[in-house]
Design a protein around this motif. Sequence first.
Motif, PDB file in Angstrom:
ATOM      1  N   VAL A 139       0.841  -1.198   0.000  1.00  0.00           N
ATOM      2  CA  VAL A 139       0.000   0.000   0.000  1.00  0.00           C
ATOM      3  C   VAL A 139       0.876   1.248   0.000  1.00  0.00           C
ATOM      4  CG1 VAL A 139      -1.736   1.270   1.322  1.00  0.00           C
ATOM      5  CG2 VAL A 139      -1.860  -1.230   1.160  1.00  0.00           C
ATOM      6  N   LEU A 140       1.978   1.222   0.731  1.00  0.00           N
ATOM      7  CA  LEU A 140       2.879   2.374   0.757  1.00  0.00           C
ATOM      8  C   LEU A 140       3.467   2.651  -0.614  1.00  0.00           C
ATOM      9  CD1 LEU A 140       4.843   1.863   4.094  1.00  0.00           C
ATOM     10  CD2 LEU A 140       3.003   3.465   3.637  1.00  0.00           C
ATOM     11  N   VAL A 141       3.849   1.583  -1.301  1.00  0.00           N
ATOM     12  CA  VAL A 141       4.461   1.771  -2.620  1.00  0.00           C
ATOM     13  C   VAL A 141       3.455   2.376  -3.593  1.00  0.00           C
ATOM     14  CG1 VAL A 141       5.465   0.538  -4.584  1.00  0.00           C
ATOM     15  CG2 VAL A 141       6.163  -0.045  -2.263  1.00  0.00           C
ATOM     16  N   GLY A 142       2.167   2.072  -3.427  1.00  0.00           N
ATOM     17  CA  GLY A 142       1.153   2.571  -4.341  1.00  0.00           C
ATOM     18  C   GLY A 142       0.623   3.951  -4.000  1.00  0.00           C
ATOM     19  N   ASN A 143       1.139   4.596  -2.953  1.00  0.00           N
ATOM     20  CA  ASN A 143       0.666   5.934  -2.556  1.00  0.00           C
ATOM     21  C   ASN A 143       1.845   6.888  -2.445  1.00  0.00           C
ATOM     22  OD1 ASN A 143      -2.391   5.895  -1.670  1.00  0.00           O
ATOM     23  ND2 ASN A 143      -1.507   3.955  -0.988  1.00  0.00           N
ATOM     24  N   PRO A 144       1.606   8.172  -2.730  1.00  0.00           N
ATOM     25  CA  PRO A 144       2.692   9.151  -2.548  1.00  0.00           C
ATOM     26  C   PRO A 144       3.015   9.324  -1.068  1.00  0.00           C
ATOM     27  CG  PRO A 144       0.634  10.240  -3.103  1.00  0.00           C
ATOM     28  CD  PRO A 144       0.387   8.781  -3.266  1.00  0.00           C
TER      29      PRO A 144
END
Length: 544
Positions: free
Chosen positions: A407-412
């Motif tokens: 989820v972190l990788v997919g969000n700024p």
Amino acid sequence: MWAIPLLSKLSATLSWLLCCLFLASTGAPVIAAESAHLQEATLHYHFRPIVTFRTTLMGMTPETRVRRALARLDTLAANQMGEPVEVTPFTVDGKRGINLRIGQLVLFNVLEGDLDPEEKLSLDEAGRRAASEMQAALQAASEQNRPMVLLKGAGLSILATAIALLLLWLIRRATTLMVRHLQVVIEAENASSRLRWARHGWLLVKRLAQLLMGFLWLNVAYLWLTYVLARFPLTEPLGDRLTDFLFGLLETLGAGLLGAMPALTTALVILFLTKAFNDALGNFFKAAKEGRVQVPGLHPETVTATHRLVNILVWGLGIAIAYPFIPMSDSDAFKGLSVMFGFMLTLGSAGIVNQLMSGLVLVYSRALSVGDFVDIGEHVGVVSEVGALSTKMINMRNEEVTIPNAVLVGNPIRNYSRLAGARGTLVSTKVTIGYDTPWRQVHAMLIAAAEQTPGLRVLPKPFVYQRSLADWYVEYELFAHMDKPLERVPVLSALHANIQDQFNTYGVQIMSPHFVSQPRNNVVVPPEGWHAPPAAPDAPPPQR
């Protein structure tokens, strides 16, 4: 008239001959088939194997011969059991055999067909061995009836029982004391000790202690049963079998251990060299983390993750090399475990590998690290842990939020601490003021409010930017530095209160005036009002 009886006799004789021929032609295969399907039977007397019957005797199968022999043995009187067993050869139906008898009572017979081809014993040797075994069994049965033998065996059995019960109590007492001492040691250690894992695995520790106690109890019970059985003549063979089993097991284990020593030593040497090489790499990465070694592409934020990856690769290679030398590594049990682990890894690898790779992306992109104040989607807080599968952060409500790495990788990710350095984390707030208020006065009031707010740093000095010149108002943004990002909400609340106090003190209204119609005079600030208090005369615009 005399011819009629003669014809009748001839007819009866012919019928009898035909029946005999029919039975001979059909009975031979049946007898041969029965002989081919004979099963051997062993004569046991008081738990002692005496002889094995493998052929028929006068139409009796081996099972029938065993039953008849036991019936004869049961008819023996007490005084007959002490008499010697005599061996007499005989021949019946062309078969040689040996008669075993006591006096005039024939106990059983041993035939040539009863011999085992693999033992390569003669008929006389087989007869003498059967007689010796029979004599020992009868002697044991005779001694079992002696009161002194029974009393001695019972006394020794009671003594052995008392010793066994004492050993069982001592084992239980020692296990309880050991578990209590271990529990005290674990509870006395703090969370940063090496035994902190035992707090979570305490139930496993108790189960291991119980398994150890059960194993010792089984050993004591086994030795007690072996000793008690050996104290009585009738059950002595059972005790001997248990003893032979125990020593045979120990011999097998010892021989297996000795045979596995070269391969096991090789595996240990390989693992020792793997550990030594891994320790050397650990010293290198420690020096790199402390800045004593500079390696291109290896940053302080990625040293720990790189060290873990190299750890896994080194140990994986070492275990792969040492695995063929581990005893029983090629057994079906090890193969089954390998298949099971491979199946489990296949089922659960999709999501786990995704999270692991996302964790590596986070670490090597250096997007965040422990202690950074970040803004990730709907979550704002300080990073407390960057794990292989997830990242934990503490928000302003003092709540721990766990976010999967994917989820972190997919969000700024907005990192407010990465560029702050020693200056602290930067915070800001915006106000809109009409054009009729001098901008220098607004700057001075905002800076004064920031300097009066606890939690904001005096140095670097707060500064103000004019973000936009809108249709009806000017947008100002105040920037200041703070040391504790988690206190951002209460600090901003205090800052907003101080801003209101400043503007109310000097009569400046925080409102963007929306004019319905253009006033008669231009809404401007005359030069004589440019330096209205608290602005200093000719003060230059503040710089960051």
